[in-house]
Each structure stands twice: as C-alpha cells, then as structure tokens.
Scaffold this motif. Structure first.
Motif, mmCIF file in Angstrom:
data_model
loop_
_atom_site.group_PDB
_atom_site.id
_atom_site.type_symbol
_atom_site.label_atom_id
_atom_site.label_comp_id
_atom_site.label_asym_id
_atom_site.label_seq_id
_atom_site.Cartn_x
_atom_site.Cartn_y
_atom_site.Cartn_z
ATOM 1 N N VAL A 146 68.830 1.397 68.168
ATOM 2 C CA VAL A 146 68.767 2.493 67.187
ATOM 3 C C VAL A 146 69.852 2.315 66.122
ATOM 4 O O VAL A 146 69.611 2.526 64.921
ATOM 5 C CB VAL A 146 68.892 3.865 67.895
ATOM 6 C CG1 VAL A 146 69.093 4.990 66.890
ATOM 7 C CG2 VAL A 146 67.651 4.131 68.759
ATOM 8 N N ALA A 147 71.041 1.887 66.540
ATOM 9 C CA ALA A 147 72.138 1.660 65.577
ATOM 10 C C ALA A 147 71.720 0.607 64.548
ATOM 11 O O ALA A 147 71.989 0.757 63.352
ATOM 12 C CB ALA A 147 73.401 1.225 66.312
ATOM 13 N N ILE A 148 71.050 -0.443 65.006
ATOM 14 C CA ILE A 148 70.587 -1.498 64.092
ATOM 15 C C ILE A 148 69.465 -0.961 63.194
ATOM 16 O O ILE A 148 69.423 -1.230 61.993
ATOM 17 C CB ILE A 148 70.104 -2.736 64.885
ATOM 18 C CG1 ILE A 148 71.255 -3.344 65.686
ATOM 19 C CG2 ILE A 148 69.450 -3.762 63.959
ATOM 20 C CD1 ILE A 148 72.448 -3.792 64.860
ATOM 21 N N LYS A 149 68.583 -0.183 63.800
ATOM 22 C CA LYS A 149 67.480 0.414 63.024
ATOM 23 C C LYS A 149 68.030 1.217 61.851
ATOM 24 O O LYS A 149 67.518 1.142 60.723
ATOM 25 C CB LYS A 149 66.638 1.296 63.960
ATOM 26 C CG LYS A 149 65.524 2.069 63.291
ATOM 27 C CD LYS A 149 65.843 3.541 63.186
ATOM 28 C CE LYS A 149 65.201 4.166 61.976
ATOM 29 N NZ LYS A 149 65.547 5.570 61.800
ATOM 30 N N GLU A 150 69.066 1.996 62.105
ATOM 31 C CA GLU A 150 69.649 2.829 61.037
ATOM 32 C C GLU A 150 70.171 1.955 59.895
ATOM 33 O O GLU A 150 70.025 2.309 58.717
ATOM 34 C CB GLU A 150 70.783 3.689 61.600
ATOM 35 C CG GLU A 150 70.260 4.804 62.508
ATOM 36 C CD GLU A 150 71.359 5.517 63.303
ATOM 37 O OE1 GLU A 150 72.527 5.081 63.251
ATOM 38 O OE2 GLU A 150 71.018 6.495 63.992
ATOM 39 N N LEU A 151 70.747 0.798 60.243
ATOM 40 C CA LEU A 151 71.295 -0.098 59.208
ATOM 41 C C LEU A 151 70.178 -0.795 58.437
ATOM 42 O O LEU A 151 70.300 -1.024 57.233
ATOM 43 C CB LEU A 151 72.235 -1.125 59.851
ATOM 44 C CG LEU A 151 73.540 -0.506 60.378
ATOM 45 C CD1 LEU A 151 74.261 -1.461 61.317
ATOM 46 C CD2 LEU A 151 74.452 -0.122 59.210
ATOM 47 N N ILE A 152 69.079 -1.112 59.120
ATOM 48 C CA ILE A 152 67.914 -1.697 58.421
ATOM 49 C C ILE A 152 67.334 -0.641 57.479
ATOM 50 O O ILE A 152 67.035 -0.915 56.315
ATOM 51 C CB ILE A 152 66.858 -2.200 59.430
ATOM 52 C CG1 ILE A 152 67.402 -3.385 60.248
ATOM 53 C CG2 ILE A 152 65.563 -2.607 58.699
ATOM 54 C CD1 ILE A 152 66.491 -3.877 61.362
ATOM 55 N N ALA A 153 67.224 0.588 57.980
ATOM 56 C CA ALA A 153 66.660 1.677 57.167
ATOM 57 C C ALA A 153 67.515 1.937 55.926
ATOM 58 O O ALA A 153 66.990 2.242 54.858
ATOM 59 C CB ALA A 153 66.549 2.950 58.011
ATOM 60 N N ALA A 154 68.838 1.767 56.081
ATOM 61 C CA ALA A 154 69.751 2.009 54.954
ATOM 62 C C ALA A 154 69.833 0.809 54.018
ATOM 63 O O ALA A 154 70.582 0.838 53.043
ATOM 64 C CB ALA A 154 71.135 2.349 55.488
ATOM 65 N N GLY A 155 69.078 -0.248 54.342
ATOM 66 C CA GLY A 155 69.094 -1.441 53.489
ATOM 67 C C GLY A 155 70.334 -2.300 53.666
ATOM 68 O O GLY A 155 70.605 -3.199 52.881
ATOM 69 N N GLU A 156 71.096 -2.058 54.740
ATOM 70 C CA GLU A 156 72.324 -2.841 54.959
ATOM 71 C C GLU A 156 72.079 -4.106 55.762
ATOM 72 O O GLU A 156 72.879 -5.041 55.711
ATOM 73 C CB GLU A 156 73.378 -1.973 55.640
ATOM 74 C CG GLU A 156 73.903 -0.876 54.716
ATOM 75 C CD GLU A 156 75.028 -0.086 55.349
ATOM 76 O OE1 GLU A 156 76.024 -0.693 55.745
ATOM 77 O OE2 GLU A 156 74.873 1.147 55.447
ATOM 78 N N LEU A 157 71.001 -4.126 56.540
ATOM 79 C CA LEU A 157 70.623 -5.341 57.273
ATOM 80 C C LEU A 157 69.151 -5.616 57.000
ATOM 81 O O LEU A 157 68.374 -4.683 56.786
ATOM 82 C CB LEU A 157 70.821 -5.165 58.789
ATOM 83 C CG LEU A 157 72.236 -4.877 59.304
ATOM 84 C CD1 LEU A 157 72.203 -4.694 60.820
ATOM 85 C CD2 LEU A 157 73.212 -6.005 58.949
ATOM 86 N N ASP A 158 68.789 -6.906 57.048
ATOM 87 C CA ASP A 158 67.387 -7.291 56.846
ATOM 88 C C ASP A 158 66.830 -7.893 58.124
ATOM 89 O O ASP A 158 67.501 -8.700 58.764
ATOM 90 C CB ASP A 158 67.295 -8.371 55.744
ATOM 91 C CG ASP A 158 67.574 -7.761 54.378
ATOM 92 O OD1 ASP A 158 67.182 -6.602 54.171
ATOM 93 O OD2 ASP A 158 68.201 -8.458 53.557
ATOM 94 N N GLY A 159 65.589 -7.546 58.428
ATOM 95 C CA GLY A 159 64.918 -8.151 59.566
ATOM 96 C C GLY A 159 64.275 -7.106 60.452
ATOM 97 O O GLY A 159 64.020 -5.972 60.019
#
Ligand SMILES: [Zn+2]
Length: 479
Positions: A146-159
């Motif tokens: 979920v922590a990673i999901k939040e960063l993907i959603a915020a455009g901070e991580l890709d994948g």
C-alpha cells in the motif's frame, strides 16, 4: 570523527549506491515509512483478526478475505481465488515495469492454540494457532504494498506493485500451484519476509524438502483366531520407518527426516489391511533430497516385500532450497541499518524473558538490533518454505524480523503468544518499513534492480525449475 576521514566517508557514500541511500533516504523512502506508521493501527487490527481466526492451510477464508478487502479499499485491483485455491489472491496497482511482487502468508498450524500470555494455555482447546507468525506476515507485506501504491498514485514511482496472497505455506505449498499457474511469470523481483527471533537480511536461505506418503495394503484377519490369514499393513509401515531410522547414520549431518503414522489400523484385534506413513526429508540442496527420496522409495518396496504387503509411494509436495540473492540482501541490510533497532519496551522484554524461563532456554529477551550482514553463503539451518521455489523462478529478496523470544520453540505456543500482542505488532510494523524502503530502492534505482537480476541470471543459467507437486488441481478441502 577526524575531519579528513569524514570527508572520505562522505565521498565514498556518494559513490556507493547502497551506502548513499542509507545515509540520505530519498523523499519517497521517507514517505513510504511514514505511510507504514499511518497504517499501523489497521495492520494491528488485521493481524489480530487473523491471529484469532487461526485458519489452517487452504481453510484461510476469513483471513484471506480481510486482507483482500483491505487491498481493495486501498484501490488495488483484486483477483480472488486464483490458481484454483479459494484463499489465494493477487492485488495489483499501477502499470508497466518494473513489476515488483510482495508475498503474504496467513495460514495457522493445527493444535497449538494459545493465549497471548507467558504460560501455556490454549485460547481454544485443540484449535489451531499462529505458531509461525503468519498473522503478521500477510498484513506487513500488504501494508508495504500500500505504501508503494500511494507513491505510484502520487507519480513519485513508476511501475506496478503486486501483493500476492499465498495460502497453505505450512502444508501443500500454495506458492507452487501459483507458480504453476504462471502468477509469478511477469514479476521482475519478488519480496517476502518472515517472523523470527532476530532481525536479518536473510542470506542463510532454507532447506530443500520433499513430502511423501507411503501407503501399505495387506489382508485383514482376526488377530487371535486366524492371524496366519492376515498380512499386516502396519508391519509394512513399521519396517519402513525402521529403515528410515537406520538410514540416519548414513546420511549427511545436514539431513532431516521426520514422519508421522497417519493410519495404523483401528483396533488391536484386527490385523490392519491399510496403513499410511507421511514423511518429510530435507537437506541443504534439492539434488541431495532427490537422492534421499529414491533411497526411501527403495526402503518402502523392501518393507512391502518383507511383509508380503504392497506399497504405494506418492510425492505430495516439495520445495527447493532458497536461492539467496546477496545483492538484494545488501539493499535490505542498508535499510535495516538506516531504520535502526526495534524499540521494544521493558514490559515486552520481560514478557519474552518469562517465556524463555517457561521453555527452559537462555534468558536473553528479544533481539532488537539488526544482525550483521553475512555474505558467506553458509548452509541453512533446519526449515523449509515455498518462498524458496519462487526464488528459482523470480529473483527473490527475503528478510527476517524479531516477533518472538530468542531461541524459544518455533511452531509452538510461545510464537503464538508473542504474535498476538505488542511484540509481534512491533516486529510486523518494522518488517513493513524495511520492505517498503527496499522496494522504493528497487523502483528508484535501476542499477540496484539490475544487480539483483544479474546475480539471479548467473545462478540459474541453464537451470529448469521442476515442480514437486503432482499433476491436477490443489487438494482444496471440500468443507
Ligand atoms: Zn512460516
């Protein structure tokens, strides 16, 4: 610190990727850890529910449901009942590569129900209990996802981030069926952790094992009136286990062999016409286990011949030894060093010491500091996991975190006890932070990902993974 030395260390830190992140965590990494803190109350809620459900292999319906529901509520696309197992599921978020998969287990062990207290007392007599801490395993992995999901959603991580809910680790090895169904095929790197009595970027791995059953069939007769007309299937089992026990002297010291007689007849006055023994053999490498299984197969045939019965030898399941990824372990260890020790309270240390007193092991309390990184590739201690099978198909990173009193018996009541209170909760939250931070590194640094993948390619070149499971669907219980 000497000023010149400080400058040299600073420059080294800038040059070595792992060291640099340990010193100056990226914004994304700090946000991932903050997300775990935000989720901690929900994680504890999930873990305590699963602890109380205490559902055994392939019966983890409610445990899988609370995790899948949480993933869905967090915006993941959830596919339930994958690989023909109602309690297996996959939760995905994001698109494109890299695809990082994180595994979560949630099955309990039969017969070890226990209250969250320092003396042996069942919560429910004869019921199952979380003697391997899997109630903590699933929620920590999911919170990290979920922590990673939040960063993907915020455009901070890709994948793409994928939580893989894997049932029945303690029995048939649910991951084998999920591997067979191709659920790991497009995953670039997989992660898992395990509750433990220490904090470790696991480089020791796990043993290979094969689970098999031998059934003997004889002829029933009255045990006193006409025993000469009977042929005891139990005799076959006894002779077979005698052979296994004699074999112990002529195997490597790393081998473990253990069995239970699941069927030995019903009453003494009937010569049993059916008997069954269930046996596990383990060693440091699957190639050695394969040879042991062939010796056991010959022993079964010999026992049948000598007792004038017939034998059927069936391999039920098996796991490879863990393929340890040292590049991955370095990333994990750097994150553990950054996070520092787990801060257990005085009461928690005393709780652990009480358990150690009760179980007669050295009274040392809880291990709260990460262990030094061991890059020697030593032989594993006893124990196996189906995570190891994943490690031969996908590069797999694995860590252990303290959730139990040091050296207290595993797969036993002390682990159930600490897993149902704040000691386990603290370990779970810490594990989720290490997992989330490590995944952030893998998303942010292609060179670290490539180092992990290159080591995996090197170790598996020319290798073809072969399943130990029989053909056909997983043996899901009907009830
Ligand atoms: Zn386990």
């Amino acid at each position: 610190m000497n000023c010149c030395l400080a400058i040299v260390l600073f420059l080294l830190g800038a040059l070595v990727p792992g060291a640099a992140q340990a010193d100056t965590p990226s914004d994304a990494k700090q946000e991932a850890v903050a997300s775990i803190d935000r989720q901690s109350a929900e994680m504890i809620g999930l873990s305590d529910q699963i602890w109380a459900f205490a559902e055994t292999a392939l019966r983890e319906a409610r445990s899988a449901a609370v995790l899948a529901d949480y993933a869905e509520a967090q915006g993941f696309a959830v596919e339930r009942g994958v690989a023909d197992m109602p309690t297996a599921f996959v939760a995905s978020y994001g698109k494109g590569r890299p695809i990082i998969g994180i595994m979560g287990e949630y099955d309990a062990l039969p017969g070890i129900s226990q209250r969250a207290q320092t003396t042996r007392q069942a919560l429910e007599e004869g019921a199952a209990g979380h003697g391997c801490g899997h109630n903590l395993f699933g929620p920590a992995s999911l919170a990290a996802a979920v922590a990673i999901k939040e960063l993907i959603a915020a455009g901070e991580l890709d994948g793409t981030i994928r939580f893989i809910g894997t049932p029945a680790e303690e029995d048939i090895g649910g991951k084998l069926y999920m591997l067979r169904d191709g659920l790991f095929d497009d995953v670039d790197i997989a992660l898992a952790w395990h509750p433990s009595d220490e904090i470790n970027a696991d480089t020791e791995g796990s043993q290979a094992m094969v689970s098999f059953a031998v059934e003997f069939r004889g002829r029933a007769a009255h045990a006193a009136a006409d025993p000469w007309n009977g042929r005891s299937a139990l005799d076959g089992v006894e002779l077979f286990t005698h052979a296994i026990n004699l074999m112990r002297e002529h195997v490597e010291p790393t081998v473990r062999m253990h069995y239970v007689i699941t069927d030995g007849g019903d009453v003494p006055n009937v010569v049993p016409d059916y008997a069954r023994v269930w046996c596990w053999v383990r060693d440091s490498e699957h190639t050695s286990v394969d040879k042991l299984v062939e010796r056991a197969r010959a022993a079964a045939e010999g026992a049948a011949l000598a007792t004038d019965t017939t034998s059927t030898f069936s391999i039920e399941s098996g796991s490879y030894e863990m393929l340890v990824n040292l590049e991955g372990a370095k990333i994990i260890h750097a994150n553990m060093s950054w996070l520092g020790p787990i801060e257990f309270t005085r009461e928690e240390q005393e709780f652990a010491r009480e358990i150690q007193r009760e179980t007669g092991v050295e009274i040392t309390g809880l291990r709260s500091e990460p262990e030094p990184l061991d890059l020697t590739r030593r032989a594993p201690d006893g124990g196996s996991t189906d995570v190891a099978d994943v490690s031969w198909v996908v590069p797999t990173l694995h860590l252990s975190v303290t959730t139990a009193a040091h050296d207290a018996p595993w797969h036993a009541w002390p682990v159930v006890a600490t897993g149902g209170m704040s000691i386990g909760h603290r370990g779970m939250v810490y594990a989720a932070k290490v997992l989330a931070a490590t995944m952030v590194d893998l998303y942010e640094h292609a060179e670290q990902r490539k180092a992990v993948e290159a080591e995996f390619e090197e170790q598996t070149r020319g290798f073809k993974y072969r399943f130990y499971i029989p053909e056909g669907p997983p043996p899901v219980p009907a009830d």
